[in-house]
Scaffold this motif. Sequence first.
Motif, PDB file in Angstrom:
ATOM      1  N   PHE A 142       0.805  -1.209   0.000  1.00 41.48           N
ATOM      2  CA  PHE A 142       0.000   0.000   0.000  1.00 41.48           C
ATOM      3  C   PHE A 142       0.845   1.268   0.000  1.00 41.48           C
ATOM      4  CE2 PHE A 142      -3.275  -2.985   0.624  1.00 41.48           C
ATOM      5  CZ  PHE A 142      -4.450  -2.358   0.228  1.00 41.48           C
ATOM      6  N   ALA A 143       2.139   1.138  -0.210  1.00 41.12           N
ATOM      7  CA  ALA A 143       2.975   2.324  -0.421  1.00 41.12           C
ATOM      8  C   ALA A 143       2.586   2.936  -1.763  1.00 41.12           C
ATOM      9  CB  ALA A 143       4.451   1.942  -0.404  1.00 41.12           C
ATOM     10  N   ALA A 144       2.129   4.186  -1.732  1.00 43.50           N
ATOM     11  CA  ALA A 144       1.576   4.792  -2.947  1.00 43.50           C
ATOM     12  C   ALA A 144       2.518   5.775  -3.612  1.00 43.50           C
ATOM     13  CB  ALA A 144       0.258   5.499  -2.615  1.00 43.50           C
ATOM     14  N   ILE A 145       3.522   6.283  -2.898  1.00 36.37           N
ATOM     15  CA  ILE A 145       4.384   7.334  -3.428  1.00 36.37           C
ATOM     16  C   ILE A 145       5.791   6.832  -3.724  1.00 36.37           C
ATOM     17  CG2 ILE A 145       5.423   9.586  -2.940  1.00 36.37           C
ATOM     18  CD1 ILE A 145       2.974  10.239  -1.255  1.00 36.37           C
ATOM     19  N   MET A 146       6.414   6.147  -2.757  1.00 40.46           N
ATOM     20  CA  MET A 146       7.807   5.753  -2.910  1.00 40.46           C
ATOM     21  C   MET A 146       8.065   4.889  -4.153  1.00 40.46           C
ATOM     22  SD  MET A 146      10.902   5.929  -2.139  1.00 40.46           S
ATOM     23  CE  MET A 146      10.941   6.790  -0.562  1.00 40.46           C
ATOM     24  N   PRO A 147       7.196   3.923  -4.495  1.00 43.71           N
ATOM     25  CA  PRO A 147       7.486   3.139  -5.710  1.00 43.71           C
ATOM     26  C   PRO A 147       7.614   4.006  -6.961  1.00 43.71           C
ATOM     27  CG  PRO A 147       5.829   2.025  -4.395  1.00 43.71           C
ATOM     28  CD  PRO A 147       6.017   3.381  -3.771  1.00 43.71           C
ATOM     29  N   PHE A 148       6.792   5.051  -7.078  1.00 46.60           N
ATOM     30  CA  PHE A 148       6.882   5.938  -8.240  1.00 46.60           C
ATOM     31  C   PHE A 148       8.125   6.829  -8.154  1.00 46.60           C
ATOM     32  CE2 PHE A 148       2.415   4.758  -8.358  1.00 46.60           C
ATOM     33  CZ  PHE A 148       2.208   4.543  -9.711  1.00 46.60           C
ATOM     34  N   ASN A 149       8.452   7.305  -6.938  1.00 47.60           N
ATOM     35  CA  ASN A 149       9.675   8.089  -6.773  1.00 47.60           C
ATOM     36  C   ASN A 149      10.898   7.266  -7.137  1.00 47.60           C
ATOM     37  OD1 ASN A 149       8.120  10.201  -5.892  1.00 47.60           O
ATOM     38  ND2 ASN A 149       8.830  10.159  -3.763  1.00 47.60           N
ATOM     39  N   ALA A 150      10.885   5.993  -6.739  1.00 52.39           N
ATOM     40  CA  ALA A 150      12.015   5.118  -7.059  1.00 52.39           C
ATOM     41  C   ALA A 150      12.123   4.902  -8.561  1.00 52.39           C
ATOM     42  CB  ALA A 150      11.855   3.780  -6.336  1.00 52.39           C
ATOM     43  N   GLU A 151      10.993   4.717  -9.212  1.00 53.98           N
ATOM     44  CA  GLU A 151      11.005   4.523 -10.664  1.00 53.98           C
ATOM     45  C   GLU A 151      11.635   5.731 -11.364  1.00 53.98           C
ATOM     46  OE1 GLU A 151       7.838   3.826 -14.335  1.00 53.98           O
ATOM     47  OE2 GLU A 151       7.315   5.081 -12.616  1.00 53.98           O
TER      48      GLU A 151
ATOM     49  N   SER B 147     -10.077  -5.136   6.032  1.00 48.52           N
ATOM     50  CA  SER B 147      -8.689  -5.502   5.772  1.00 48.52           C
ATOM     51  C   SER B 147      -8.186  -4.819   4.513  1.00 48.52           C
ATOM     52  CB  SER B 147      -8.571  -7.019   5.606  1.00 48.52           C
ATOM     53  OG  SER B 147      -7.269  -7.400   5.185  1.00 48.52           O
ATOM     54  N   LYS B 148      -6.888  -4.548   4.487  1.00 55.74           N
ATOM     55  CA  LYS B 148      -6.219  -4.182   3.250  1.00 55.74           C
ATOM     56  C   LYS B 148      -5.761  -5.454   2.541  1.00 55.74           C
ATOM     57  CE  LYS B 148      -4.357   0.331   4.650  1.00 55.74           C
ATOM     58  NZ  LYS B 148      -3.110   1.082   4.938  1.00 55.74           N
ATOM     59  N   ASN B 149      -5.785  -5.443   1.225  1.00 56.00           N
ATOM     60  CA  ASN B 149      -5.370  -6.620   0.473  1.00 56.00           C
ATOM     61  C   ASN B 149      -3.846  -6.638   0.347  1.00 56.00           C
ATOM     62  OD1 ASN B 149      -5.103  -8.836  -1.159  1.00 56.00           O
ATOM     63  ND2 ASN B 149      -6.823  -8.300  -2.480  1.00 56.00           N
TER      64      ASN B 149
END
Length: 254
Positions: free
Chosen positions: A76-85, A196-198
Motif C-alpha cells: 500500500f505504499a503509494a508514493i515511494m514506488p513511483f519516486n524510485a522509478e 482488511s487491506k489486500n
Amino acid sequence: MTVLILGGTSEAAALDQHLAEQAPDIRAIISLAGHTVDPRPSNLPVRVGGFGGIDGLRQYLRDENIIAVIDATHPFAAIMPFNAEHACKAEGVPLLAIRRESWRPQAGDKWKSVPDIEAAVVALGRVPRRVFLTIGRLDLPDFADAPQHHYLVRAIEPIGDRLPVPHVTVIQQRGPFHAEDEEKLMRREGIDVLVSKNSGGDATVGKLIAARRLGLPVIMVERPPKPDVETVAHVDQVLPWLVTQGLFVTERGV
C-alpha cells in the motif's frame, strides 16, 4: 558500491537475511519510512526517514554510489514506488520490485472490494456494527466519520488518539496470526465484519480464513496503482537478477 533496499515488509526482512547468508560480500542498506518506531532487527545498516522526493532520492543514489535499488515497500505504499522509478530511471540505476501476490476470494468468502479507505468507511453502513479493523494505525482517523460502530483495532504500536470514537478496543500485536487464534478472537469479541487491506502474504491471511469459517463479511481495500517496473515475487529471485545485471558474480562465476 551499495544496493539500496526500500524496506518495511516481511520481504525486506527476508532479503536482509538472505543476503547475509548467501552474499555477505554485497554491501546493502535498508531504508525505512519511519512509520514503525520499533522495526524488526536487521543484519544490515538501516536508514530511517524520507529522501525529500525524487530529487532527494536521486542525490542519495549519487552520494552513496548505489548500483541497484530493490523496492520491497509495503503493497500500500503509494508514493515511494513511483519516486524510485523516476529517480532510478534518471540516474541509470537498475530497479527491481518485490511484489507479493494479492489475496483472492475463495469459495465461501463474503468479500466486498472497495478502492480505498474512505470507501471502506462508507461500506460499513449506518447501523452500528462490531468491526475488526486490521488496516494499521495510519488510516484510522477516517473511521472517526463513523463513530456509531464498536471498533476492535489491531496495530503493531499504540494508536494514541487516531480513532476518537466512543467505543474502541486496541490489541497491540505483530504477526504472524494463525487462523485458529483469529477465529477465537472474533468469536470472543462478537465481530460482525472484518475490514482488511489486500496486503497478501501468509503472515496475516489467518483472519480471512477465520472470517470464512464464521461466515463473516469482509470489506477488502484493494491496492493502489504501482509503476510498471521489473518485478519478482520472491526474495530468492533477487540475487539471480543482480547477476543478470552484471552487478554480482557468484563463486561459480555466473
